[in-house]
Structure formats: C-alpha cells, structure tokens
Motif scaffolding. Structure first.
Motif, PDB file in Angstrom:
ATOM      1  N   THR A  14     104.173 122.456  -9.835  1.00 32.74           N
ATOM      2  CA  THR A  14     104.710 122.380 -11.205  1.00 32.74           C
ATOM      3  C   THR A  14     103.552 122.276 -12.197  1.00 32.74           C
ATOM      4  O   THR A  14     102.388 122.119 -11.794  1.00 32.74           O
ATOM      5  CB  THR A  14     105.581 121.123 -11.378  1.00 32.74           C
ATOM      6  N   SER A 133     113.503 118.587  -9.226  1.00 33.62           N
ATOM      7  CA  SER A 133     114.298 118.920 -10.412  1.00 33.62           C
ATOM      8  C   SER A 133     114.186 120.411 -10.740  1.00 33.62           C
ATOM      9  O   SER A 133     115.159 121.027 -11.180  1.00 33.62           O
ATOM     10  CB  SER A 133     113.924 118.039 -11.605  1.00 33.62           C
ATOM     11  N   ILE A 134     113.027 121.014 -10.488  1.00 32.03           N
ATOM     12  CA  ILE A 134     112.858 122.456 -10.731  1.00 32.03           C
ATOM     13  C   ILE A 134     113.880 123.230  -9.887  1.00 32.03           C
ATOM     14  O   ILE A 134     114.590 124.122 -10.372  1.00 32.03           O
ATOM     15  CB  ILE A 134     111.428 122.932 -10.333  1.00 32.03           C
ATOM     16  N   GLN A 136     116.650 122.210  -8.623  1.00 33.63           N
ATOM     17  CA  GLN A 136     118.017 121.936  -9.071  1.00 33.63           C
ATOM     18  C   GLN A 136     118.351 122.725 -10.348  1.00 33.63           C
ATOM     19  O   GLN A 136     119.426 123.311 -10.455  1.00 33.63           O
ATOM     20  CB  GLN A 136     118.146 120.434  -9.330  1.00 33.63           C
ATOM     21  N   ILE A 137     117.417 122.755 -11.280  1.00 35.45           N
ATOM     22  CA  ILE A 137     117.661 123.458 -12.555  1.00 35.45           C
ATOM     23  C   ILE A 137     117.927 124.935 -12.290  1.00 35.45           C
ATOM     24  O   ILE A 137     118.883 125.516 -12.799  1.00 35.45           O
ATOM     25  CB  ILE A 137     116.456 123.267 -13.524  1.00 35.45           C
ATOM     26  N   VAL A 138     117.062 125.563 -11.453  1.00 35.54           N
ATOM     27  CA  VAL A 138     117.228 127.000 -11.179  1.00 35.54           C
ATOM     28  C   VAL A 138     118.560 127.248 -10.465  1.00 35.54           C
ATOM     29  O   VAL A 138     119.304 128.162 -10.814  1.00 35.54           O
ATOM     30  CB  VAL A 138     116.051 127.550 -10.335  1.00 35.54           C
ATOM     31  N   GLY A 142     119.705 126.933 -15.011  1.00 38.41           N
ATOM     32  CA  GLY A 142     118.918 126.494 -16.171  1.00 38.41           C
ATOM     33  C   GLY A 142     117.563 127.180 -16.253  1.00 38.41           C
ATOM     34  O   GLY A 142     117.186 127.945 -15.360  1.00 38.41           O
ATOM     35  N   LYS A 143     116.828 126.893 -17.335  1.00 41.31           N
ATOM     36  CA  LYS A 143     115.531 127.539 -17.575  1.00 41.31           C
ATOM     37  C   LYS A 143     114.384 126.595 -17.189  1.00 41.31           C
ATOM     38  O   LYS A 143     114.433 125.407 -17.482  1.00 41.31           O
ATOM     39  CB  LYS A 143     115.390 127.878 -19.058  1.00 41.31           C
ATOM     40  N   ILE A 144     113.354 127.161 -16.552  1.00 44.19           N
ATOM     41  CA  ILE A 144     112.229 126.318 -16.124  1.00 44.19           C
ATOM     42  C   ILE A 144     110.934 126.649 -16.868  1.00 44.19           C
ATOM     43  O   ILE A 144     109.868 126.191 -16.479  1.00 44.19           O
ATOM     44  CB  ILE A 144     112.008 126.377 -14.586  1.00 44.19           C
TER      45      ILE A 144
END
Ligand code: PNS
Length: 162
Positions: A14, A133-134, A136-138, A142-144
């Motif tokens: 990250t 969390s990355i 999970q967002i994808v 969601g946007k990373i």
C-alpha cells in the motif's frame, strides 16, 4: 555498509508501506524489502505476485537503486543472518499495531540478540491504510486511488476481481 530489512506480508503493498520504504531508504545505505509468511493471515496474492508489485511500486521512488526486493518462507531472523542484516524496520500506524509489533521485536531479539527492531511512525495521512481494507474496498466496488501506488492500482483491482 548500513543495511536494514523491511519485512511484511505486503498482500498487497500500500502507500503506507511505500512511505516507510521511501523514508528508510533515505536513512540506510541498503534496504531489503522481504515478503515473508505470516501464518496468521490468509493471503490473496502469491509471493511472486507480491514481489512483482513491490518492484513496480518502488520504481517510482528516488532511491530505488538502494532497494533489494526478495522473499523467504522461513523465519525472518534466519534470512537476516544468512544475508548479514541486523536491523528490522517496522512501520507503526497506531497503538493497536504496537502490542503485536513489540511482541515480535522481543521474540526476534530473544532468538537472535544481534538483531534490533527500529520503529517508524507511518505518515499521519496514510495511517488508516491496510492491505486488508484495500481488498475489502475493491471487492465491494469502492475506489482505491490514493491508497495504493498509482502504477499498480489496476494490477490490484484485476487480481481481486478475477
Ligand atoms: O505485514 P505483517 O503480516 O505484519 O508481517 C509479519 C511478518 C511476515 C513480518 C511476520 O509474520 C514474520 O516475520 N514472518 C516470518 C516468520 C517469523 O520469523 N516469525 C517471527 C517469530 S514468531
């Protein structure tokens, strides 16, 4: 030569990790970023995929010539003793990291008293980012951007959604 290792799962790397790598590369003559196995974590990216993402990410930083990327499937201290490295660098985001990290630092130092752990506080505006969390967002659409190095954003999304 002043050498140190930044070990981790990096599943995936990250911007928080990259911040620690970049700042460490300004302090030490050589930094090894090493992908290791954390048996407590279920990983998505293979070790080779994680190494490739790290190599691509660090290509954007100024001191990338000083950075070695590698992996190891055994104990961190065994790798370090083989490579003659005796400083571990770990990033700390919050108090919640501290308890786990201090335990690892004590254990590594108990097993190999020649090895010391240095802690760097993560830059404040990156302190809330984690690899889990990355993912999970994808997964949930969601946007990373702004959370991972921009040149590997699409590689990460592709892998998570495959
Ligand atoms: O990014 P992480 O998951 O916090 O990194 C933890 C890691 C991979 C550095 C740690 O689990 C590790 O060092 N694994 C290799 C095995 C080992 O040496 N364990 C330490 C003794 S318990």
């Amino acid at each position: 030569m002043n050498r140190a290792i930044i070990p981790g799962s990096f599943d995936p790397i990250t911007l928080g990790h990259l911040d620690i790598i970049e700042r460490s590369s300004r302090i030490f003559d050589e930094i090894t970023v090493c992908v290791l196995v954390n048996p407590d974590k279920k990983t998505l990216f293979s070790i080779k995929e994680r190494e490739k993402l790290i190599i691509k990410s660090i290509s954007t930083i100024e001191n990338c010539g000083k950075i070695v990327v590698d992996s190891h499937t055994g104990l961190l201290i065994d790798y370090m003793n083989q490579k003659n490295i005796n400083i571990i660098i770990k990033g700390l985001r919050a108090f919640s990291d501290f308890e786990y990290e201090i335990q690892m630092a004590f254990l590594n130092n108990k097993m190999a008293p020649n090895i010391e752990t240095f802690f760097l506080m993560t830059t404040e505006n990156l302190s809330y980012i984690s690899s889990s969390s990355i993912k999970q967002i994808v997964k949930f659409g969601g946007k990373i951007s702004g959370l991972v190095p921009s040149n590997i954003e699409q590689d990460i999304i592709r892998k998570i959604l495959e």
